[in-house]
Motif scaffolding. Structure first.
Motif, PDB file in Angstrom:
ATOM      1  N   ALA A  57      34.547 -59.960  30.917  1.00 29.62           N
ATOM      2  CA  ALA A  57      34.080 -58.583  30.721  1.00 29.62           C
ATOM      3  C   ALA A  57      35.254 -57.636  30.915  1.00 29.62           C
ATOM      4  CB  ALA A  57      32.959 -58.249  31.705  1.00 29.62           C
ATOM      5  N   PRO A  58      35.221 -56.454  30.290  1.00 29.18           N
ATOM      6  CA  PRO A  58      36.279 -55.452  30.500  1.00 29.18           C
ATOM      7  C   PRO A  58      36.112 -54.774  31.849  1.00 29.18           C
ATOM      8  CG  PRO A  58      34.585 -54.576  29.068  1.00 29.18           C
ATOM      9  CD  PRO A  58      34.212 -56.010  29.310  1.00 29.18           C
ATOM     10  N   ALA A  70      36.267 -61.958  35.152  1.00 26.43           N
ATOM     11  CA  ALA A  70      35.498 -63.180  34.920  1.00 26.43           C
ATOM     12  C   ALA A  70      34.318 -63.122  35.879  1.00 26.43           C
ATOM     13  CB  ALA A  70      36.347 -64.418  35.156  1.00 26.43           C
ATOM     14  N   ILE A  71      33.117 -63.053  35.325  1.00 31.46           N
ATOM     15  CA  ILE A  71      31.918 -62.834  36.137  1.00 31.46           C
ATOM     16  C   ILE A  71      30.990 -64.044  36.026  1.00 31.46           C
ATOM     17  CG2 ILE A  71      29.923 -61.336  36.541  1.00 31.46           C
ATOM     18  CD1 ILE A  71      31.475 -59.089  35.139  1.00 31.46           C
ATOM     19  N   ALA A  72      30.566 -64.565  37.168  1.00 29.34           N
ATOM     20  CA  ALA A  72      29.566 -65.634  37.208  1.00 29.34           C
ATOM     21  C   ALA A  72      28.203 -65.012  37.482  1.00 29.34           C
ATOM     22  CB  ALA A  72      29.918 -66.647  38.285  1.00 29.34           C
ATOM     23  N   ARG A  73      27.193 -65.505  36.784  1.00 30.66           N
ATOM     24  CA  ARG A  73      25.831 -64.991  36.961  1.00 30.66           C
ATOM     25  C   ARG A  73      24.847 -66.135  37.123  1.00 30.66           C
ATOM     26  NH1 ARG A  73      27.913 -60.943  33.498  1.00 30.66           N
ATOM     27  NH2 ARG A  73      27.532 -58.822  34.303  1.00 30.66           N
ATOM     28  N   ASP A  74      23.953 -65.948  38.048  1.00 31.56           N
ATOM     29  CA  ASP A  74      22.804 -66.836  38.221  1.00 31.56           C
ATOM     30  C   ASP A  74      21.610 -66.073  37.677  1.00 31.56           C
ATOM     31  OD1 ASP A  74      20.911 -68.644  38.953  1.00 31.56           O
ATOM     32  OD2 ASP A  74      21.260 -68.524  41.111  1.00 31.56           O
ATOM     33  N   GLY A  75      21.288 -66.294  36.401  1.00 28.43           N
ATOM     34  CA  GLY A  75      20.327 -65.429  35.738  1.00 28.43           C
ATOM     35  C   GLY A  75      20.947 -64.062  35.551  1.00 28.43           C
ATOM     36  N   ASP A  76      20.323 -63.035  36.116  1.00 28.17           N
ATOM     37  CA  ASP A  76      20.873 -61.683  36.032  1.00 28.17           C
ATOM     38  C   ASP A  76      21.676 -61.306  37.268  1.00 28.17           C
ATOM     39  OD1 ASP A  76      19.692 -61.239  33.552  1.00 28.17           O
ATOM     40  OD2 ASP A  76      17.816 -60.532  34.443  1.00 28.17           O
ATOM     41  N   PHE A  77      21.783 -62.240  38.203  1.00 32.42           N
ATOM     42  CA  PHE A  77      22.428 -61.927  39.483  1.00 32.42           C
ATOM     43  C   PHE A  77      23.912 -62.297  39.454  1.00 32.42           C
ATOM     44  CE2 PHE A  77      23.607 -63.389  43.827  1.00 32.42           C
ATOM     45  CZ  PHE A  77      23.574 -62.140  44.451  1.00 32.42           C
ATOM     46  N   PRO A  78      24.836 -61.312  39.619  1.00 33.46           N
ATOM     47  CA  PRO A  78      26.270 -61.625  39.682  1.00 33.46           C
ATOM     48  C   PRO A  78      26.584 -62.371  40.974  1.00 33.46           C
ATOM     49  CG  PRO A  78      25.882 -59.299  39.187  1.00 33.46           C
ATOM     50  CD  PRO A  78      24.590 -59.860  39.666  1.00 33.46           C
ATOM     51  N   CYS A  79      27.139 -63.570  40.828  1.00 34.43           N
ATOM     52  CA  CYS A  79      27.363 -64.408  42.014  1.00 34.43           C
ATOM     53  C   CYS A  79      28.804 -64.895  42.130  1.00 34.43           C
ATOM     54  CB  CYS A  79      26.402 -65.593  42.000  1.00 34.43           C
ATOM     55  SG  CYS A  79      26.577 -66.662  40.554  1.00 34.43           S
ATOM     56  N   GLY A  80      29.711 -64.255  41.430  1.00 32.08           N
ATOM     57  CA  GLY A  80      31.124 -64.609  41.555  1.00 32.08           C
ATOM     58  C   GLY A  80      31.960 -63.714  40.670  1.00 32.08           C
ATOM     59  N   LEU A  81      33.185 -63.430  41.104  1.00 30.62           N
ATOM     60  CA  LEU A  81      34.034 -62.500  40.353  1.00 30.62           C
ATOM     61  C   LEU A  81      35.503 -62.860  40.547  1.00 30.62           C
ATOM     62  CD1 LEU A  81      34.473 -59.795  38.767  1.00 30.62           C
ATOM     63  CD2 LEU A  81      34.515 -58.659  41.001  1.00 30.62           C
ATOM     64  N   ALA A  82      36.246 -62.899  39.435  1.00 35.59           N
ATOM     65  CA  ALA A  82      37.707 -63.003  39.478  1.00 35.59           C
ATOM     66  C   ALA A  82      38.271 -61.899  38.604  1.00 35.59           C
ATOM     67  CB  ALA A  82      38.174 -64.374  38.989  1.00 35.59           C
ATOM     68  N   ILE A  83      39.340 -61.258  39.074  1.00 30.26           N
ATOM     69  CA  ILE A  83      39.920 -60.113  38.366  1.00 30.26           C
ATOM     70  C   ILE A  83      41.387 -60.382  38.092  1.00 30.26           C
ATOM     71  CG2 ILE A  83      40.411 -57.638  38.461  1.00 30.26           C
ATOM     72  CD1 ILE A  83      38.112 -57.358  40.442  1.00 30.26           C
TER      73      ILE A  83
END
Length: 311
Positions: A20-21, A49-62
């Motif tokens: 994602a931007p 870089a965003i990880a999602r469990d359904g609609d829930f964001p559960c991880g992020l790398a920038i």
């Protein structure tokens, strides 16, 4: 029980990871250090870089692109409930691959390593990043400890020197510092690079009365949180370090902080290129610090033909 709850209970890793931007940062802001958010938001080319469990964001790398075909891994975080399932590695791999495909050749990450907890370093090593290069010491303490330390309280500059607010330094004295850049003033302690947003109440300069009040040292500070002031750039001319250590400058910062600020904690860094100061901090100050970490740089060459691991 919901599908996502079953996934967590079973330890599965079937979570969606997408790029994602930086405009999407607000929706995942709870996954990043609040102090880092504004800096990342000002980087229009940053990638998330965003990880999602359904609609829930559960991880992020920038990742933030640099000027020399490199990118900085600015942040990576996975909440405790989602750890130990390879999610952090997948986030990192997605980010590395995206930058590699755009021609970036190397990744860099700057982190502070706690000697008692090196988990983040082990994670990067397992992901193929290189060994850490130690660049300095990161120290944290507080007003109570500082003013209960006899040798700190007694520190005084030689009578030929006096300490004044940084903002009172004359235009002529500033010009002399500029003329000394790259000579007696190393590039990484150029005070003018740190003046943006500096804290006027606790930033100070060391003047030499025998040389028409020439500036021989400084401490440029910033407030980084409600209870924390960072002594961002501190320096004393190597020519006079034997007769005037950095301690009087640090003490001046601490006294001004105690008198003029509600912040009770402070932090500072010591560069490894200042071995005398680093030894002093480790031997004399280390046992009395709230925290002592090692500032490290870790690099990884990127493979343009790499695929996203785990995808």
């Amino acid at each position: 029980m919901s599908k996502s709850s079953l996934a967590i209970a079973d330890g599965q890793t079937g979570l969606d990871i997408s790029l994602a931007p930086v405009t999407a940062l607000e929706s995942v802001a709870y996954l990043i250090n609040p102090e880092l958010c504004p800096a990342v938001a000002r980087q229009p080319q940053a990638k998330l870089a965003i990880a999602r469990d359904g609609d829930f964001p559960c991880g992020l790398a920038i990742g933030v692109p640099g000027p020399n075909a490199d990118f900085e891994l600015a942040s990576i975080y996975v909440p405790p409930l989602y750890r130990r399932r390879g999610l952090g590695r997948r986030l990192l791999s997605r980010l590395e691959t995206a930058f590699a495909r755009e021609g970036f050749r190397i990744g860099a990450h700057f982190l502070t390593v706690d000697p008692a907890n090196q988990g983040s370093l082990h994670f990067l090593r397992k992901a193929g990043w290189g060994p850490p290069k130690v660049t300095g010491l990161i120290c944290q303490s507080n007003m109570t400890v500082a003013f209960d330390t006899p040798w700190f309280v007694k520190a005084r500059p030689h009578p030929r020197y006096r300490i004044v607010p940084w903002h009172s330094v004359s235009r002529e004295a500033r010009s002399e510092i500029e003329a000394g850049l790259g000579q007696w003033v190393p590039a990484d302690v150029n005070p003018f690079l740190f003046e943006k947003g500096f804290l006027r109440s606790t930033s100070v300069a060391l003047l030499d009365s025998r040389e028409e009040d020439r500036v021989r040292g400084w401490a440029i500070t910033h407030q980084t949180g409600p209870d924390m002031i960072r002594w961002t750039c501190t320096f004393v001319d190597p020519e006079i370090q034997r007769s005037c250590t950095i301690l009087p400058l640090w003490q001046a910062c601490a006294r001004r902080q105690k008198e003029r600020s509600t912040a009770r904690r402070f932090m500072f860094a010591v560069d490894v290129n200042q071995p005398r100061m680093a030894r002093f901090v480790l031997r004399r100050m280390g046992p009395r610090l709230d925290a002592l970490g090692y500032a490290c740089t870790v690099l990884k060459p990127l493979d343009r033909n790499a695929t996203e691991g785990g995808e």
